[in-house]
Scaffold this motif. Structure first.
Motif, PDB file in Angstrom:
ATOM      1  N   TYR A 146       0.865  -1.176   0.000  1.00 41.97           N
ATOM      2  CA  TYR A 146       0.000   0.000   0.000  1.00 41.97           C
ATOM      3  C   TYR A 146       0.902   1.226   0.000  1.00 41.97           C
ATOM      4  N   ARG A 147       0.356   2.341  -0.408  1.00 46.07           N
ATOM      5  CA  ARG A 147       1.080   3.592  -0.254  1.00 46.07           C
ATOM      6  C   ARG A 147       0.137   4.655   0.302  1.00 46.07           C
ATOM      7  N   GLN A 148       0.734   5.648   0.951  1.00 42.48           N
ATOM      8  CA  GLN A 148      -0.048   6.711   1.556  1.00 42.48           C
ATOM      9  C   GLN A 148       0.589   8.042   1.190  1.00 42.48           C
ATOM     10  N   ILE A 149      -0.132   8.764   0.366  1.00 45.64           N
ATOM     11  CA  ILE A 149       0.283  10.114   0.005  1.00 45.64           C
ATOM     12  C   ILE A 149      -0.149  11.028   1.143  1.00 45.64           C
ATOM     13  N   HIS A 150       0.625  12.048   1.386  1.00 43.84           N
ATOM     14  CA  HIS A 150       0.446  12.901   2.560  1.00 43.84           C
ATOM     15  C   HIS A 150      -1.015  13.269   2.809  1.00 43.84           C
ATOM     16  N   SER A 151      -1.473  12.975   4.047  1.00 42.63           N
ATOM     17  CA  SER A 151      -2.804  13.365   4.513  1.00 42.63           C
ATOM     18  C   SER A 151      -3.947  12.657   3.789  1.00 42.63           C
ATOM     19  N   GLN A 152      -3.654  11.575   3.098  1.00 43.35           N
ATOM     20  CA  GLN A 152      -4.719  10.793   2.471  1.00 43.35           C
ATOM     21  C   GLN A 152      -4.753   9.396   3.092  1.00 43.35           C
ATOM     22  N   GLY A 153      -5.815   8.641   2.817  1.00 44.17           N
ATOM     23  CA  GLY A 153      -5.870   7.263   3.271  1.00 44.17           C
ATOM     24  C   GLY A 153      -4.952   6.392   2.443  1.00 44.17           C
ATOM     25  N   PRO A 154      -4.460   5.279   2.996  1.00 42.90           N
ATOM     26  CA  PRO A 154      -3.614   4.365   2.225  1.00 42.90           C
ATOM     27  C   PRO A 154      -4.322   3.868   0.966  1.00 42.90           C
ATOM     28  N   GLN A 155      -3.521   3.635  -0.065  1.00 42.40           N
ATOM     29  CA  GLN A 155      -4.031   3.186  -1.354  1.00 42.40           C
ATOM     30  C   GLN A 155      -3.418   1.837  -1.694  1.00 42.40           C
ATOM     31  N   TYR A 156      -4.264   0.876  -2.041  1.00 40.43           N
ATOM     32  CA  TYR A 156      -3.780  -0.452  -2.439  1.00 40.43           C
ATOM     33  C   TYR A 156      -2.976  -0.351  -3.734  1.00 40.43           C
ATOM     34  N   ILE A 157      -1.829  -1.053  -3.793  1.00 39.00           N
ATOM     35  CA  ILE A 157      -1.031  -1.063  -5.021  1.00 39.00           C
ATOM     36  C   ILE A 157      -1.086  -2.428  -5.691  1.00 39.00           C
ATOM     37  N   ILE A 158      -0.674  -3.469  -4.964  1.00 40.74           N
ATOM     38  CA  ILE A 158      -0.512  -4.778  -5.579  1.00 40.74           C
ATOM     39  C   ILE A 158      -0.333  -5.814  -4.477  1.00 40.74           C
ATOM     40  N   HIS A 159      -0.594  -7.074  -4.781  1.00 41.76           N
ATOM     41  CA  HIS A 159      -0.281  -8.139  -3.838  1.00 41.76           C
ATOM     42  C   HIS A 159       0.065  -9.413  -4.599  1.00 41.76           C
ATOM     43  N   GLY A 160       0.750 -10.339  -3.907  1.00 47.94           N
ATOM     44  CA  GLY A 160       1.124 -11.603  -4.527  1.00 47.94           C
ATOM     45  C   GLY A 160       1.426 -12.653  -3.487  1.00 47.94           C
ATOM     46  N   LEU A 161       1.443 -13.910  -3.933  1.00 47.80           N
ATOM     47  CA  LEU A 161       1.722 -15.033  -3.046  1.00 47.80           C
ATOM     48  C   LEU A 161       3.091 -15.629  -3.341  1.00 47.80           C
ATOM     49  N   LYS A 162       3.288 -16.091  -4.560  1.00 49.70           N
ATOM     50  CA  LYS A 162       4.568 -16.715  -4.928  1.00 49.70           C
ATOM     51  C   LYS A 162       5.125 -16.106  -6.198  1.00 49.70           C
ATOM     52  N   ASN A 163       4.249 -15.947  -7.174  1.00 51.31           N
ATOM     53  CA  ASN A 163       4.705 -15.502  -8.481  1.00 51.31           C
ATOM     54  C   ASN A 163       4.832 -13.991  -8.538  1.00 51.31           C
ATOM     55  N   ASN A 164       5.653 -13.519  -9.473  1.00 47.47           N
ATOM     56  CA  ASN A 164       5.747 -12.080  -9.701  1.00 47.47           C
ATOM     57  C   ASN A 164       4.422 -11.586 -10.259  1.00 47.47           C
ATOM     58  N   GLU A 165       4.059 -10.370  -9.896  1.00 47.62           N
ATOM     59  CA  GLU A 165       2.802  -9.791 -10.322  1.00 47.62           C
ATOM     60  C   GLU A 165       3.044  -8.415 -10.931  1.00 47.62           C
ATOM     61  N   THR A 166       2.213  -8.050 -11.882  1.00 48.59           N
ATOM     62  CA  THR A 166       2.299  -6.731 -12.496  1.00 48.59           C
ATOM     63  C   THR A 166       0.895  -6.199 -12.727  1.00 48.59           C
ATOM     64  N   ASN A 167       0.707  -4.928 -12.450  1.00 43.97           N
ATOM     65  CA  ASN A 167      -0.539  -4.253 -12.826  1.00 43.97           C
ATOM     66  C   ASN A 167      -0.195  -2.882 -13.375  1.00 43.97           C
ATOM     67  N   GLU A 168      -1.197  -2.061 -13.545  1.00 41.34           N
ATOM     68  CA  GLU A 168      -0.974  -0.765 -14.181  1.00 41.34           C
ATOM     69  C   GLU A 168      -0.159   0.190 -13.309  1.00 41.34           C
ATOM     70  N   MET A 169      -0.055  -0.104 -12.039  1.00 36.65           N
ATOM     71  CA  MET A 169       0.681   0.783 -11.145  1.00 36.65           C
ATOM     72  C   MET A 169       2.122   0.343 -10.929  1.00 36.65           C
ATOM     73  N   ALA A 170       2.330  -0.971 -10.785  1.00 40.48           N
ATOM     74  CA  ALA A 170       3.642  -1.432 -10.333  1.00 40.48           C
ATOM     75  C   ALA A 170       3.844  -2.903 -10.640  1.00 40.48           C
ATOM     76  N   SER A 171       5.079  -3.359 -10.359  1.00 40.28           N
ATOM     77  CA  SER A 171       5.405  -4.778 -10.420  1.00 40.28           C
ATOM     78  C   SER A 171       5.882  -5.221  -9.045  1.00 40.28           C
ATOM     79  N   LEU A 172       5.576  -6.471  -8.720  1.00 39.40           N
ATOM     80  CA  LEU A 172       5.995  -7.062  -7.448  1.00 39.40           C
ATOM     81  C   LEU A 172       6.841  -8.279  -7.750  1.00 39.40           C
ATOM     82  N   ILE A 173       8.071  -8.253  -7.264  1.00 39.68           N
ATOM     83  CA  ILE A 173       8.984  -9.376  -7.436  1.00 39.68           C
ATOM     84  C   ILE A 173       9.177 -10.045  -6.087  1.00 39.68           C
TER      85      ILE A 173
END
Lengths: 112, 116
Positions: free
Chosen positions: A36-63
């Protein structure tokens, strides 16, 4: 939920890739890695999640490493709007509740 | 589609008073969680409501209580306010944890509570 360790702060030049590391050496087999990420004074924002495999979406990649003890969030072309606190969270999908256990995160500063 | 909404945006209370914060979940979500975020810290889980019942609770005293209504909206109540209760209170909504599908939590903008 397993504990995570992140560097307190990082800098990145605009247009470059931002690579944010996270250690979660005590992660168990049924626990997912969430970011998740939190820009100043805002609520946290979901980015991405994964279990085992690498994941990619429009915001980011997770290795996620093969032993699952660490992971890296990659923002491929960081912009000034990506300046925020980034939280790595390990979380189970089982049970009757789905709380998120936040640490102190990594403060990413994107500069010109 | 409105996301998670919270009211009020800001609130100033005096020590010893009571406060009620409100949250409406994202359309299609039936589970609401509340978090407290002190300045410079990550959010800390207070409790979660599903089917109008408290399902899990974090390490917060009984002064913190909540309620969920049939339309899935929720309230957070804090009694006997202390200076240390000053924080950003965040509401997050998600699908049922028993639904068996991925259920990332969507956060509202928060209510900034100041206790003087």
């Amino acid at each position: 939920d397993a504990k995570t360790t992140q560097p307190p702060s990082m800098d990145c030049a605009e247009g470059r890739a931002a690579n944010l590391p996270c250690n979660h050496s005590t992660i168990s087999g049924n626990e997912y890695v969430y970011w998740y990420r939190q820009i100043h004074s805002q609520g946290p924002q979901y980015i991405i999640h994964g279990l085992k495999n690498n994941e990619t979406n429009e915001m980011a990649s997770l290795i996620i490493t093969e032993d699952r003890k660490s992971s890296t969030l990659i923002l491929p072309h960081a912009t000034l709007r990506d300046t925020a606190v980034y939280y790595c969270i390990v979380r189970s999908h089982t049970g009757t509740a789905s709380k998120l256990t936040f640490g102190t995160g990594t403060r990413l500063q994107v500069t010109l | 589609d409105a996301g998670v909404t919270q009211s009020p945006t800001h609130l100033i209370k005096t020590r010893g008073q009571q406060v009620t914060l409100r949250c409406s979940p994202k359309s299609g979500h039936d589970t609401v969680s509340w978090y407290q975020q002190a300045l410079g810290q990550g959010p800390q889980f207070i409790f979660q409501y599903y089917e109008e019942e408290e399902r899990q609770r974090g390490n917060f005293p009984d002064r913190f209580s909540g309620h969920q209504f049939p339309n899935y909206s929720s309230e957070l109540n804090v009694n006997a306010l202390l200076l240390g209760d000053s924080a950003l209170y965040l509401c997050a909504s998600s699908n049922s944890p028993l639904a068996g599908v991925s259920y990332e939590q969507y956060f509202g903008p928060g209510t900034r509570l100041t206790v003087t």
